[in-house]
Design a protein around this motif. Structure first.
Motif, PDB file in Angstrom:
ATOM      1  N   GLU A 100      -3.474   3.271  -1.559  1.00 47.93           N
ATOM      2  CA  GLU A 100      -3.521   2.833  -2.945  1.00 47.93           C
ATOM      3  C   GLU A 100      -2.405   1.813  -3.161  1.00 47.93           C
ATOM      4  OE1 GLU A 100      -5.743   6.666  -4.905  1.00 47.93           O
ATOM      5  OE2 GLU A 100      -3.568   6.594  -5.088  1.00 47.93           O
ATOM      6  N   ARG A 110     -10.256   8.162  -8.896  1.00 49.91           N
ATOM      7  CA  ARG A 110      -9.554   9.385  -8.510  1.00 49.91           C
ATOM      8  C   ARG A 110      -8.682   9.889  -9.647  1.00 49.91           C
ATOM      9  NH1 ARG A 110      -4.787  11.102  -6.471  1.00 49.91           N
ATOM     10  NH2 ARG A 110      -3.784   9.076  -6.391  1.00 49.91           N
ATOM     11  N   ALA A 144       2.310   5.084   0.468  1.00 50.62           N
ATOM     12  CA  ALA A 144       2.254   6.125   1.497  1.00 50.62           C
ATOM     13  C   ALA A 144       1.674   7.380   0.848  1.00 50.62           C
ATOM     14  CB  ALA A 144       3.646   6.395   2.039  1.00 50.62           C
ATOM     15  N   GLU A 145       1.084   8.231   1.653  1.00 44.47           N
ATOM     16  CA  GLU A 145       0.472   9.453   1.146  1.00 44.47           C
ATOM     17  C   GLU A 145       1.512  10.310   0.409  1.00 44.47           C
ATOM     18  OE1 GLU A 145      -2.835  10.076   1.572  1.00 44.47           O
ATOM     19  OE2 GLU A 145      -2.729  11.974   0.479  1.00 44.47           O
ATOM     20  N   GLY A 146       1.195  10.696  -0.811  1.00 44.49           N
ATOM     21  CA  GLY A 146       2.051  11.633  -1.538  1.00 44.49           C
ATOM     22  C   GLY A 146       3.158  10.999  -2.352  1.00 44.49           C
ATOM     23  N   GLU A 147       3.326   9.703  -2.247  1.00 43.77           N
ATOM     24  CA  GLU A 147       4.350   9.016  -3.025  1.00 43.77           C
ATOM     25  C   GLU A 147       4.148   9.253  -4.515  1.00 43.77           C
ATOM     26  OE1 GLU A 147       5.839   4.562  -2.831  1.00 43.77           O
ATOM     27  OE2 GLU A 147       4.394   5.006  -1.238  1.00 43.77           O
ATOM     28  N   GLU A 148       5.241   9.280  -5.302  1.00 47.43           N
ATOM     29  CA  GLU A 148       5.065   9.564  -6.729  1.00 47.43           C
ATOM     30  C   GLU A 148       5.499   8.394  -7.600  1.00 47.43           C
ATOM     31  OE1 GLU A 148       6.948  13.267  -7.630  1.00 47.43           O
ATOM     32  OE2 GLU A 148       5.169  14.397  -6.970  1.00 47.43           O
ATOM     33  N   GLU A 163       0.856  -1.185   0.000  1.00 45.16           N
ATOM     34  CA  GLU A 163       0.000   0.000   0.000  1.00 45.16           C
ATOM     35  C   GLU A 163       0.893   1.236   0.000  1.00 45.16           C
ATOM     36  OE1 GLU A 163      -3.012  -0.331   3.107  1.00 45.16           O
ATOM     37  OE2 GLU A 163      -3.128  -2.490   2.724  1.00 45.16           O
ATOM     38  N   THR A 173     -10.891  -0.951  -3.687  1.00 44.67           N
ATOM     39  CA  THR A 173      -9.652  -0.172  -3.624  1.00 44.67           C
ATOM     40  C   THR A 173      -9.231   0.268  -5.023  1.00 44.67           C
ATOM     41  OG1 THR A 173      -8.952  -1.429  -1.699  1.00 44.67           O
ATOM     42  CG2 THR A 173      -7.238  -0.207  -2.865  1.00 44.67           C
ATOM     43  N   THR A 204      -9.042   4.133  -6.756  1.00 42.65           N
ATOM     44  CA  THR A 204      -7.855   4.706  -7.378  1.00 42.65           C
ATOM     45  C   THR A 204      -8.138   5.102  -8.827  1.00 42.65           C
ATOM     46  OG1 THR A 204      -6.551   3.196  -6.017  1.00 42.65           O
ATOM     47  CG2 THR A 204      -5.408   4.280  -7.838  1.00 42.65           C
ATOM     48  N   ARG A 261      -2.172   8.281  -3.024  1.00 43.32           N
ATOM     49  CA  ARG A 261      -2.788   8.455  -1.719  1.00 43.32           C
ATOM     50  C   ARG A 261      -2.506   7.224  -0.874  1.00 43.32           C
ATOM     51  NH1 ARG A 261      -7.656  11.580  -2.722  1.00 43.32           N
ATOM     52  NH2 ARG A 261      -6.863  13.601  -3.377  1.00 43.32           N
ATOM     53  N   ALA A 262      -2.511   7.426   0.401  1.00 40.16           N
ATOM     54  CA  ALA A 262      -2.278   6.309   1.327  1.00 40.16           C
ATOM     55  C   ALA A 262      -3.300   5.214   1.047  1.00 40.16           C
ATOM     56  CB  ALA A 262      -2.406   6.792   2.763  1.00 40.16           C
TER      57      ALA A 262
END
Lengths: 357, 834
Positions: free
Chosen positions: B332, B380, B313-317, B311, B373, B377, B329-330
């Motif tokens: 995903e 979004r 982490a928030e903001g990962e690219e 999964e 899930t 994603t 997003r966290a």
């Protein structure tokens, strides 16, 4: 004296007979019978005569006066008739000229169709209930057995409300996408048996000739211990015939809706071509596109999960069951009135609306 | 979902059934036909194999060549061709004269710059295969064995290039029908046609490939475990989230990336997918058959040979295949290799590990994911590819085996790849955990459907759909037995309860012939509208009777509407409910008052030349404030409002009609200059009741000229009434009141009162003074001007007296008149005019 009376009477009667208007007659009445006229004065002065003459002269004068009066009255009546006839002839108008304008009032086509549908369902024993247009995800989706990934929840299919600091509770709010939330709300409030229809405005983010972002539905729900799919067919057959004509037939086409199981779409045999798919001219029917059937609504047996979501023992799905359906008022209006572009309903050009007034 | 009929026919025997018949059966069993499409050349039989005998430069056109083409006739046919690659010796597809091309163009005998041309040499795109349009299709290169085909042979006998395609609407509960084999199963159940064994099994393999059949190799039967085990040298997979129940991977070597075989390209094209290269085409082809997405990594670009599913982490690219860098997003799901994120799991592959022209080793991933899930994603990021939308349904883990087996065979057959190692398995899925069978009570079927279906018939219907059925009590009498039903993997998410099985029985065996009935238990009395619903109809009808046209406005308006109404930000009416995802700025908020709709509609009509507009609407209005009955929801109420091109008294007359229809008598108005959108001197609050019970239910007045001007309107007057407040105050009925047998006495009074005395106050004073004999008193004229002193108004009152039991005497009438006159003088300074 009596001769004089006879003279006056004869002269008077001659004049009356010669009169041609009611005005002349009025003059003659004054002239012969008025205060200054001779005959009434004769009568008035009869007491001055010798007693032997009084009776004879008085009687003669009185008779003459009455006769003259009668002659005038008769002649007046005669002339008045003729004068009225003449006046009526003169009063003649061109009745093909337009009437005096009255403001034209009318109900909007959507209201007309909605009331019509309400009345049909009242006749079948359904109550009419209404509900809020802003809703929670719970009532619009969760309680109606929509899976977490059901596409109807997507922002492409549902208008969500922006969060508001003025409102309490950390919940997602939306504009109801169907009138179905009232299924659960009604069952929360009422014990079974329940038979209701829910007319109302609903919202989906679509916009083209056959979709507007707001439109109107009538939801239906009938729950009791023994309501079957065959009952659904019977009730909706009655409804289809009430709306589209006594010769109509319906067919059930299996489909999927999250809140009913089994689910069916209802097609009504085409009222334009009589269900043959061909017009009399032999052309393909433009309304049903040659299939003979027109889809009018979605329906099905209420899913046990919906009954359970009510959270009341009275709605134990092992005990009660029933059907639900949802029909589009605009769709019925289009089919019934031959409308091709839904958007015209919301443009509210009164010249168009008055066509249906 | 597009299902090309010939391709479908590989999995179900369609002999004797045409596309329309198949569609009609599907349509009445739950799979709706969106449309029937003809893919490719309209007249496929007129496209033949040809051989280019010569290709000479056109004498009068640089870019054209004049070809002599053998198409099986006694003489070669002359065809003028503009393709740069046409050359002597090529085997080509020739659309002969009379051919109708896709889109309807008909091939005719023609002269091109003076040269006769008898047909057209086709490119792949012209045949409906892919989008390649670089030149004509050289069959000798693209179609093995084409050189041996006799000129004049219909192209269809070596390549199925045109097909009828069923474009089916697949409901969200049926991801199994997002694969052709699933549709084939539906067709078989709906028509009685024979379903062939699945192409991912040993039994189904030989028939599965249109050309070059071969015996299945190891790992190509999904029903058998991989004989090569569960390891691949140099590769490892780890799943660190429960949101990926199964992840499988196989390795293929000896890959040469190039075009896939023409038959495969033709099928993909017919199904609406663009052919890309042989590896990607296999993954798409297998997805279209099984419904299960696959992802091909370039095995040499999987850093460290390891894949980790986790999964984010928030903001990962992550940079995806389309070259876009996306922030995650966290929660995903991503797939890492040794260098970090390499793929947005189940939604889109990463750019870094993509298969490319030089790829020689492919690592094939087939995995099962948590549907919601993936759905979130994809939603979004607006990335609903064919693969993502299937993964978003939450597919059965078994389907991964199907896809690996079929892909393995096709990679071997069409790419020439060699599988190395076994099948890596990761994830929490345990094939040995089997769900218990479902029970169907025979009696329940009849109770729900209203039609009896015998157990043998139920069994027959369910087995046709792949369910495994056992009659638990074969000796039970009809109507009293039960069936035990095992649900096939691909239906497991949809069919979880007895009622789901009853639906399957219903849609295949009951619905078409169901006899309609009416419910046996019905209410003893007829249904009626509630008193409020009746009152609402009366109110609407009263306005219609006064010549108003009902309109239906938009619930939406723009954020600027409150400002145009002159409302300041702190006005409660200015607090609009805002949409998170409006369709447009014009429809960004919900209307705070129906007046907005009425003004919009009035302007719309005026610009079309309609004068003397009289309109009203009943509808919902919204405010961003807690609703008294639902504190966590915005305030909404039903209102009725009218707009007339006239003055305030015209609107008030209509309001009087409205209250009369509602049978509400104790209503009143009170002047107000505090409503921003109303004329400050010609506006009023509308009140019902008196004293402490009095409630404001609405507003009346002329629209403020500034506001009217904003909408390009002349003087218009309006009333707005909250029906949620008003309808409960409407009496259900009005008691009978005798009109009285004795004559009334009437007289008029003209009274001068100071300007600040309202008509209402004068009337109330007169009424009170008139006492029991006063039946009615009303103002019939108000006059200012000549003969009336400045600061005063002359009100003409009409008074009617009556007693129920007698004729009034002159003394009674005179006495009452005197009392009224005295009271007017005392209470409101009224002076009787001559």
């Amino acid at each position: 004296m009596q001769e004089r009376i006879a003279e006056l009477r004869a002269a008077g009667e001659a004049a009356v007979a010669a009169a041609t208007t009611t005005d002349q007659l009025e003059e003659l009445r004054v002239q012969h019978l008025g205060r200054k006229a001779e005959l009434p004065n004769l009568l008035r002065n009869v007491s001055d005569l010798p007693p032997a003459e009084r009776g004879i002269v008085g009687k003669a004068a009185n008779q003459a006066r009455q006769a003259l009066q009668a002659a005038i009255d008769a002649r007046v009546a005669e002339l008045a008739e003729a004068e009225l006839d003449a006046k009526l002839v003169a009063d003649r108008v061109d009745v093909t000229l337009p009437g005096k304008p009255e403001p034209v009032g009318g109900l909007h086509l959507l209201t007309r169709v909605r009331r019509d549908i309400e009345d049909i369902f009242l006749g079948l024993g359904f109550d009419v209930v209404e509900g809020p247009e802003t809703e929670t995800v719970h009532y619009n989706f969760d309680a109606l057995n929509h899976a977490a990934n059901h596409p109807a929840r997507d922002p492409g299919d549902t208008f969500y409300l922006a969060p508001s600091p003025r409102l309490s509770g950390d919940i997602q709010r939306l504009l109801r996408t169907h009138t179905s939330p009232m299924q659960v709300r009604t069952m929360e409030e009422q014990d079974p048996p329940v038979a209701v229809v829910v007319p109302g405005r609903v919202y989906r983010p679509d916009s083209d000739a056959t979709h507007t972002p707001q439109f109107h539905q009538v939801e239906g729900l009938w729950i009791d211990v023994d309501i079957t799919l065959a009952d659904l067919k019977g009730v909706l057959l009655s409804v289809a015939r009430s709306i589209f004509g006594a010769d109509r037939d319906i067919r059930l086409r299996p489909h999927f809706f999250p809140f009913t199981e089994p689910s069916v779409e209802i097609d009504v045999s085409c009222h334009l071509c009589g269900g043959t798919g061909r017009l009399r001219s032999g052309e393909r029917c433009p309304l049903c596109k040659g299939t003979g059937w027109i889809e009018i609504l979605g329906s099905g047996m209420v899913d046990p999960n919906v009954l359970s979501a009510v959270g009341r023992p009275e709605y134990d799905p092992e005990r009660v069951q029933g059907f639900a359906f949802g029909m589009g008022i605009e769709r019925i209006a289009m089919l019934r009135y031959g409308l091709t572009d839904l958007r015209t309903l919301y443009e509210n050009d009164v010249r168009l609306l008055e066509q249906y007034a | 979902m597009k299902a090309p009929l010939k391709w479908l026919g590989e999995y179900v025997d369609l002999t004797g059934l045409d596309a329309a018949e198949v569609a009609a059966r599907l349509n009445v069993t739950g799979t709706e036909l969106d449309r029937l499409i003809h893919h490719g050349v309209e007249t496929p039989e007129t496209v033949v194999v040809g051989r280019v005998l010569s290709a000479e430069q056109h004498p009068d056109a640089d870019r054209l060549r004049v070809c002599q083409v053998d198409i099986g006739g006694e003489e070669p046919s002359q065809i003028v061709c503009g393709a740069p690659n046409v050359a002597q010796g090529l085997t080509v597809a020739v659309a002969t004269v009379g051919t109708v091309m896709p889109g309807g163009m008909k091939i005719k005998k023609a002269k091109l710059r003076g040269q006769v041309s008898l047909g057209m040499i086709c490119s792949a795109r012209e045949l409906g295969i892919g989008e390649e349009h670089d030149g004509i299709l050289a069959l000798n290169e693209a179609l093995p064995g084409a050189e041996d085909v006799a000129p004049g042979t219909p192209l269809t006998s070596v390549l199925e290039h045109a097909d009828e395609v069923l474009d089916l609407e697949i409901t969200p509960n049926r991801p199994d029908c997002l694969g052709l084999y699933g549709i084939a199963r539906e067709v078989a159940a709906a028509t009685g046609a024979e379903l062939r064994p699945a192409p991912w099994t040993a039994a189904g393999a030989p028939a599965a490939v249109a050309s070059g059949t071969s015996a299945p190799g190891p790992g190509e039967d999904a029903d058998a475990p991989d004989p090569a085990g569960d390891a691949i040298d140099g590769f490892a997979v780890e799943v660190r989230t429960p949101l990926c129940p199964r992840f499988t991977a196989r390795l293929f070597e000896g890959v040469t990336v190039g075009p896939s075989p023409l038959w495969m390209q033709a099928r993909l094209s017919a199904a609406g997918m663009r052919p890309i290269n042989n590896v990607v085409d296999v993954t798409n082809y297998v997805m279209l058959v099984t419904g299960q997405p696959l992802h091909a990594f370039d095995a040499d670009r999987v850093a460290g040979g390891t894949l980790v599913v986790r999964e984010a982490a928030e903001g990962e690219e992550l940079e995806t295949l389309d070259g876009t860098t996306r922030a995650l997003r966290a929660g995903e799901l991503v797939i890492d290799d040794a260098d970090g994120p390499t793929s947005l799991a189940a939604v889109m592959g990463g750019a870094r590990s993509e298969v490319h022209e030089g790829t020689t080793r492919v690592l094939l991933e087939v995995a099962s994911w948590d549907g919601p899930t993936i759905h979130r994603t994809a939603q979004r990021l607006s990335l609903f590819s064919e693969a993502a939308s299937r993964n978003a349904k939450g597919l059965a883990p078994e389907q991964a085996s199907w896809a690996q087996a079929l892909a393995t065979r096709l990679l071997r057959e069409t790419v020439g790849a060699t599988r190395v190692g076994g099948t890596i398995e990761a994830g929490t899925w345990d094939p040995n955990v089997v769900a218990p069978p479902l029970t169907v009570r025979e009696a329940r079927v009849e109770r729900l459907l209203g039609a009896a279906v015998s157990r043998p018939r139920q069994t027959e219907l369910l087995e046709a759909l792949g369910f495994v059925v056992t009659d638990a009590e074969p000796d039970a009498p009809a109507g009293a037995g039960t069936l035990q039903v095992i649900v096939p993997a691909e239906r497991r998410a949809d069919v979880t309860r007895e009622v789901d099985l009853i639906e399957e029985v219903a849609r295949l065996g009951v619905v078409a012939d169901l006899e309609p009935t009416l419910p046996a238990r019905r209410r003893p009395s007829s249904a009626r509208l509630t008193p409020r619903q009746q009152a609402r109809r009366r109110a609407e009808d009263a306005l219609v009777g006064r010549g108003l046209q009902e309109v239906v406005g938009w619930s939406f308006t723009d954020a600027g509407a409150a400002g145009r109404l002159g409302l300041t930000a702190d006005d409660p009416r200015a607090a609009a409910v805002v949409l998170q995802n409006p369709l447009s700025e014009d429809q960004a908020v919900l209307r705070p008052t129906i007046l907005v709709s009425l003004l919009d509609i009035a302007r719309h009509n005026r610009t079309r030349g309609v004068e003397g507009l009289r309109i009203f609407e009943t509808g919902t209005v919204f405010r961003d404030a807690p609703d008294p009955t639902r504190p966590d929801m915005p305030f909404e109420h039903t209102a009725i409002a009218a707009l007339v091109q006239d003055d305030v008294f015209a609107a008030k007359g209509l309001l009087e009609a409205l209250f009369s229809a509602l049978r509400i008598e104790n209503w009143s108005v009170e002047a107000t200059d505090e409503v921003a959108f109303l004329h400050p001197g010609r506006a009023a609050k509308v009140l019902v009741g008196s004293g402490a019970e009095q409630v404001q239910v609405g507003l009346l007045g002329e629209v403020h000229p500034r506001v009217a001007g904003t909408w390009d309107l002349p003087r218009v007057a309006t009333f707005l009434v909250d029906l949620d407040k008003t309808l409960p105050l409407a009496p259900e009925s009005r008691p009978f009141r005798p009109v009285g047998q004795f004559p009334d006495a009437r007289f008029d009074l003209a009274v001068l009162v100071p300007d600040d005395v309202t008509a209402a106050r004068t009337v109330a004073t007169a009424r009170k003074a008139g006492g029991a004999l006063l039946e009615d008193v009303a103002v019939f004229d108000a006059y200012r001007g000549k003969g009336v002193p400045e600061g005063q108004v002359s009100l003409a009152l009409h008074v009617r007296l009556r007693a129920a039991d007698r004729t009034l005497t002159d003394e009674e009438i005179g006495g009452t008149r005197d009392k009224i006159v005295a009271a007017l003088a005392e209470k409101v300074g009224g002076v009787l005019r001559g």
